[in-house]
Design an enzyme around this catalytic site. Structure first.
Site, short mmCIF file in Angstrom:
data_model
loop_
_atom_site.label_atom_id
_atom_site.label_comp_id
_atom_site.label_asym_id
_atom_site.label_seq_id
_atom_site.Cartn_x
_atom_site.Cartn_y
_atom_site.Cartn_z
N ARG A 53 0.84 -1.22 0.00
CA ARG A 53 0.00 0.00 0.00
C ARG A 53 0.87 1.26 0.00
O ARG A 53 0.47 2.30 -0.50
CB ARG A 53 -0.96 -0.01 1.20
CG ARG A 53 -1.77 1.27 1.33
CD ARG A 53 -3.09 1.11 2.06
NE ARG A 53 -3.04 0.34 3.27
CZ ARG A 53 -2.50 0.74 4.44
NH1 ARG A 53 -1.96 1.94 4.53
NH2 ARG A 53 -2.51 -0.06 5.48
N TYR A 105 -14.26 17.33 -16.93
CA TYR A 105 -14.76 15.95 -17.00
C TYR A 105 -15.87 15.74 -15.96
O TYR A 105 -15.76 16.21 -14.82
CB TYR A 105 -13.57 15.01 -16.75
CG TYR A 105 -13.92 13.56 -16.56
CD1 TYR A 105 -14.71 12.87 -17.47
CD2 TYR A 105 -13.44 12.86 -15.46
CE1 TYR A 105 -15.02 11.54 -17.28
CE2 TYR A 105 -13.73 11.52 -15.27
CZ TYR A 105 -14.52 10.87 -16.19
OH TYR A 105 -14.82 9.55 -16.00
N ASP A 177 -4.99 18.66 -16.02
CA ASP A 177 -5.33 17.27 -16.32
C ASP A 177 -4.90 17.03 -17.77
O ASP A 177 -5.50 17.56 -18.70
CB ASP A 177 -6.85 17.07 -16.13
CG ASP A 177 -7.28 15.63 -16.36
OD1 ASP A 177 -6.60 14.93 -17.14
OD2 ASP A 177 -8.30 15.22 -15.79
N LYS A 202 -5.96 5.85 -20.03
CA LYS A 202 -6.20 6.27 -21.41
C LYS A 202 -4.94 6.09 -22.27
O LYS A 202 -4.50 4.98 -22.45
CB LYS A 202 -6.73 7.71 -21.41
CG LYS A 202 -7.86 7.95 -20.39
CD LYS A 202 -9.07 7.12 -20.70
CE LYS A 202 -10.32 7.43 -19.92
NZ LYS A 202 -10.34 7.24 -18.49
C1 LIG Z 1 -10.02 14.09 -18.57
C2 LIG Z 1 -10.17 12.94 -17.62
N1 LIG Z 1 -9.59 13.02 -16.42
C3 LIG Z 1 -9.70 12.03 -15.51
C4 LIG Z 1 -10.44 10.90 -15.78
C5 LIG Z 1 -10.61 9.86 -14.70
O1 LIG Z 1 -9.79 8.79 -14.89
P1 LIG Z 1 -10.13 7.30 -14.36
O2 LIG Z 1 -11.31 6.84 -15.14
O3 LIG Z 1 -8.86 6.57 -14.65
O4 LIG Z 1 -10.43 7.41 -12.92
C6 LIG Z 1 -11.04 10.76 -17.03
C7 LIG Z 1 -11.80 9.55 -17.36
O5 LIG Z 1 -12.42 9.45 -18.39
C8 LIG Z 1 -10.92 11.82 -17.97
O6 LIG Z 1 -11.51 11.76 -19.17
#
Ligand SMILES: Cc1ncc(COP(=O)(O)O)c(C=O)c1O
Length: 389
Positions: A53, A105, A177, A202
């Site tokens: 962890r 998001y 992000d 992604k």
């Molecule tokens: C721009 C963006 N940030 C963060 C995330 C969150 O990531 P996770 O699904 O790996 O938690 C996503 C998920 O689609 C996203 O599109």
């Protein structure tokens, strides 16, 4: 663990992605690391590991590779992109304000609205492309400024250097992000950001087989906070997930080149054929921030957003009749996907705010994969024919 084979920052992206953190070779000569499937470590080991962890060799390998490709001093990995967000905000206190770009998001919106809000951390949304908004940041006395670029799903491009300057003028760090751009196409820390957050699920992983997240920083104090959050909140990833993500990262450069080429051709088809009312792709000259995108990113990435002017029912029928684009959450994998943001990724955002963000019922998002792009184009043409678009 000797680290003599680690590439230096002036070596190219692909070299860094493939060779960073090869400390596992040891006396075996293995060119691919093992998966350390262990929950605990014997006390006193040279690597300083104690319990998975709070750290594991697979985390460390991925962290050193991510730091190398994001031009960061440190990277910390988490169980998901949302875990990475949780780690960042866990360091804030009641009364703190986050100022964010309003195109965000849906699950980030939900996290602030339904979780962090309960702990007294509030969020204010501004349109960062409105020059007046940079002056407004100071008025909110933010503890953190938050943005995506390109944004999900409207692919709005925000000038990272300009927002960083406005944030720093009031002593606030800027988080970008970087999920939609990928580390290959854009490096927020080089542009002035303080934290670069990735959903490694992604483009970093690229194969849709592991969920993960990361926060990349230069500042040692932020790094300490991230390591603390990883272990104290239980936000750690799995060793196997890190192994898969590291394997994916090694091919990020070639994958992103092809994602960009396919997506540009796909966007040009949608625009030229005239079937879509709106086509958004950062590297199309018609994109409102085309010049900025060209300056800030190495390529337009793999997402194309379009509005075919269809009814909600026709839009669903269109998406469901595509052959090579399964309708699914997520993006950035080798396989193409399609998504209906209003009822999928941005469903947690109330309709009024969604529409304010430009997410209408007829908007669709394509994650353009690595298939033959002409097959993808033929698929869209056929599906539109079936719904009379
Ligand atoms: C721009 C963006 N940030 C963060 C995330 C969150 O990531 P996770 O699904 O790996 O938690 C996503 C998920 O689609 C996203 O599109």
């Amino acid at each position: 663990m000797p680290d003599s084979s680690s590439p230096s920052p002036d070596q190219g992206f692909a070299t860094r992605a493939i060779h960073a953190g090869h400390d596992f070779v040891g006396d075996t000569g293995a060119v691919s690391p093992p998966v350390w499937l262990t929950s605990t470590f014997e006390y006193g080991n040279p690597g300083g590991f104690d319990y998975t962890r709070s750290g594991n060799p697979n985390f460390r390998l991925l962290e050193s590779a991510l730091a190398a490709v994001e031009s960061a001093q440190h990277a910390t990995v988490f169980a998901s992109g949302v875990s990475a967000m949780t780690a960042v905000v866990s360091g804030m206190k009641s009364g703190d304000v986050v100022v964010a770009e309003k195109n965000i998001y849906g699950c980030t919106y939900r996290l602030f609205d339904q979780v962090f809000g309960k702990f007294g951390v509030s969020i204010v949304y501004l349109d960062f492309n409105d020059p007046a908004s940079m002056g407004q940041i100071a008025g909110h006395n933010p503890a953190l400024v938050w943005m995506e670029s390109p944004t999900n799903p409207n692919l709005k491009i925000i000038d990272i250097a300009v927002v960083a300057e406005a944030a720093h003028a009031v002593g606030a760090p800027l988080l970008v992000d970087n999920t939609f751009a990928s580390s290959y196409l854009q490096r927020p820390l080089e542009l002035g950001a303080d934290l670069s957050l990735l959903s490694t699920t992604k483009y970093t992983n690229g194969h849709s087989d592991a969920v993960g997240g990361a926060v990349c920083v230069n500042d040692a104090a932020w790094h300490d906070k991230m390591i603390f959050a990883q272990k104290s909140l239980g936000l750690q990833p799995s060793p196997m997930g890190c192994w898969l993500t590291l394997r994916g990262l090694k091919t990020e450069a070639v994958r992103m080149e092809r994602h960009c080429a396919n997506a540009l051709r796909f966007a040009e088809f949608l625009e030229d054929e005239g079937s879509a009312k709106v086509v958004l792709y950062p590297f199309l000259p018609s994109h409102p921030q085309y010049e900025l995108a060209k300056r800030q990113m190495r390529g337009g990435s793999g997402i194309v957003t379009a509005d075919f002017g269809l009814s909600l029912e026709q839009t669903h029928r269109f998406l469901e009749s595509l052959r090579w684009f399964p309708k699914a959450e997520s993006l950035g994998g080798i396989e193409s996907l399609c998504c209906h943001p209003a009822t999928m990724t941005h469903a947690p955002v109330p309709r009024e705010q969604r529409e304010e963000m430009g997410i209408t019922d007829s908007l669709v998002r394509f994650s353009v994969g690595l298939e033959e792009v002409e097959d993808l184009i033929a698929d869209v043409r056929d599906a539109l024919g079936r719904v009379g678009g």
